[in-house]
Enzyme design. Structure first.
Site, mmCIF file in Angstrom:
data_model
loop_
_atom_site.group_PDB
_atom_site.id
_atom_site.type_symbol
_atom_site.label_atom_id
_atom_site.label_comp_id
_atom_site.label_asym_id
_atom_site.label_seq_id
_atom_site.Cartn_x
_atom_site.Cartn_y
_atom_site.Cartn_z
ATOM 1 C CG HIS A 73 0.652 -1.031 -0.750
ATOM 2 N ND1 HIS A 73 1.278 -0.419 -1.809
ATOM 3 C CD2 HIS A 73 -0.673 -0.863 -0.949
ATOM 4 C CE1 HIS A 73 0.361 0.101 -2.616
ATOM 5 N NE2 HIS A 73 -0.832 -0.143 -2.111
ATOM 6 C CE1 TYR A 201 9.524 1.107 -3.487
ATOM 7 C CE2 TYR A 201 11.266 2.736 -3.781
ATOM 8 C CZ TYR A 201 10.145 2.297 -3.109
ATOM 9 O OH TYR A 201 9.647 3.036 -2.068
ATOM 10 N N PRO A 293 14.656 10.028 -1.422
ATOM 11 C CG PRO A 293 13.490 10.640 -3.346
ATOM 12 C CD PRO A 293 14.764 10.901 -2.607
ATOM 13 C CE LYS A 297 12.651 3.330 6.088
ATOM 14 N NZ LYS A 297 11.374 2.686 6.386
ATOM 15 C CE1 TYR A 385 10.187 0.978 0.524
ATOM 16 C CE2 TYR A 385 8.151 0.478 1.705
ATOM 17 C CZ TYR A 385 8.817 1.129 0.680
ATOM 18 O OH TYR A 385 8.120 1.950 -0.174
HETATM 19 C C1 PHB Z 1 5.578 8.512 -3.429
HETATM 20 O O1 PHB Z 1 4.506 7.917 -3.511
HETATM 21 O O2 PHB Z 1 5.675 9.714 -3.716
HETATM 22 C C2 PHB Z 1 6.793 7.767 -3.026
HETATM 23 C C3 PHB Z 1 6.673 6.459 -2.600
HETATM 24 C C4 PHB Z 1 7.782 5.751 -2.234
HETATM 25 C C5 PHB Z 1 9.026 6.347 -2.288
HETATM 26 C C6 PHB Z 1 9.151 7.673 -2.677
HETATM 27 C C7 PHB Z 1 8.022 8.387 -3.052
HETATM 28 O O3 PHB Z 1 10.137 5.640 -1.947
#
Ligand code: PHB
Ligand code: APR
Length: 390
Positions: A73, A201, A293, A297, A385
């Site tokens: 990505h 997000y 989450p 990280k 990130y």
């Molecule tokens: C996930 O795919 O579970 C996931 C991805 C990004 C995040 C948290 C969880 O920031």
């Protein structure tokens, strides 16, 4: 009594990664895990790998499946009340991230360990650590109803937040830092194709939501929920309705939902224990720190800790130098605090905080606006990130 060079407590990603790196370098180690392998693989966790973490897995020689199945990505989508803004990692910082589930990382590491014939004992609960500050520390564990003892040079405490390792450090020698957030994440795994190319997000008046994926046919989606909520209160229908209401009308309209195959709620927390070592005990991963989450990280910090510890152990066994071991905690914590800060910031930026005053709400909205409109702000986000250098 059994004996090894490095006793590794915990067969999560931290313990298994360290075990593989050490095994490949000819350093003898034993992994002790309280649960069964199936139980460990049943835990659904995040799925975004920084380039540095992929590099660690490559050093460990465990990338065959990742190289063919993982998704690359080049950015993420930040949405506010349904309006999308792409953060283009590739053009901002020239890097990308790899989407590959932690479960798959763990599965690959377990298979590699088994193929290598390295010693792992599952359903082996470590009950105590002995002589941590002496030359030959020991761990005692219960397996098949009997108590066993393992003598070693070093103990790697990779046993997660609830493990026994951190608790074995005298409280007078340990400082902890903590922040809890007044909400949790309700996550759903489902076998349907994602209606998004990159992770979304989403900040909305109803709360935060995240659209993620595991593969072209499997999604992982989350919504922010009150801390008191129980999974039983959330039918699939209720979850998808709420997710769609937050993620943006365009995405909602083209997304075909399906039955959940896993659903769970996790509270959000930041936690750091200092130092990450005591005598011959070294902590790595969730045993030493927890991040919310939002910045993806957790797994990446486990990988960087393990890499530093591996380098330090290698220098000790190859060259007989202790400087790497002595400096482990300081080196690891520098990177830990960077990720703790970033995860806290992403969490603060994107969630709805109950009982927040109007001033704080304005500050947060204004900060999000700044990220949407400033290349400098986007670069800061992107740089963190994709992962700061190891
Ligand atoms: C996930 O795919 O579970 C996931 C991805 C990004 C995040 C948290 C969880 O920031
Ligand atoms: N004896 C043996 N094993 C133990 C003990 C014990 N006393 N206590 C805990 N364990 C095991 C747990 O059962 C678990 O399998 O240690 C393992 C720790 O694994 P994780 O919790 O996955 O922690 P870690 O390997 O540090 O991985 C960090 O996991 O929680 C996510 O966000 C986090 O992605 C990050 C990653």
């Amino acid at each position: 009594m059994l004996r090894t060079q490095v006793a590794i407590i915990g067969a999560g990603p931290a313990g298994l990664m360290l075990g593989q790196l050490l095994h490949n370098a000819g350093i003898d180690n034993v992994v002790l895990e309280r649960r069964t392998a199936e139980y460990v693989l049943g835990r659904i966790r995040a799925g975004v790998l920084e380039q540095g973490s992929v590099d660690v897995l490559r050093t460990a020689g465990v990338v065959e499946r990742l190289d063919t199945e993982a998704l690359t990505h080049a950015g993420i989508d930040l949405s506010r009340d349904g309006q999308h803004h792409r953060i283009d990692f590739k053009s901002l910082v020239g890097r990308t991230v790899t989407v590959y589930g932690q479960t798959e990382v763990t599965r690959d590491l377990m298979q590699a360990r088994q193929a290598a014939g390295a010693a792992s004992v599952y359903e082996a609960e470590v009950v105590a650590l002995h002589g941590i500050t002496e030359q030959k520390p020991r761990v005692t564990y219960r397996h098949n109803g009997e108590e066993h003892e393992l003598e070693c040079d070093f103990i790697a405490g990779c046993d997660g937040y609830h493990g026994v390792s951190r608790k074995s450090i005298p409280s007078s020698a340990l400082k902890t830092f903590e922040r809890s957030y007044p909400f949790g994440w309700l996550g759903v795994l489902a076998d349907v194709p994602p209606a998004w190319d990159e992770l979304i997000y989403a900040s909305s008046a109803r709360g935060f939501a995240l659209a993620s994926m595991r593969s072209p046919t499997r999604v992982r989606c989350y919504v922010q929920v009150p801390l008191e909520d129980r999974v039983e209160q959330w039918s699939d229908e209720r979850f998808w309705d709420e997710f769609k209401a937050r993620i943006g009308a365009d995405v909602a309209a083209r997304f075909e939902t399906g039955p959940s195959i896993e659903k769970s709620i996790a509270p959000l927390r930041s936690f750091v224990a200092e130092p990450m070592q005591y005598g011959h005990l070294f902590l790595a991963g969730d045993a030493a720190h927890i991040v919310p989450p939002t910045g993806a990280k957790g797994l990446n910090l486990a990988a960087s800790d393990v890499f530093y510890l591996y380098e330090a152990l290698l220098a000790y066994y190859r060259q007989g130098t202790r400087t790497g071991l002595d400096g482990y905690s300081e080196r690891a914590l520098r990177r830990v605090w960077q990720s703790v800060r970033f995860s806290w910031w992403m969490t603060s930026l994107l969630h709805q905080f109950p009982d927040e005053d109007a001033f704080t709400t304005h500050i947060r909205r204004s900060e999000l606006e700044y990220v949407f409109t400033s290349t400098a702000a986007q670069t800061v986000l992107a740089e963190n990130y994709v992962g700061l250098p190891l």
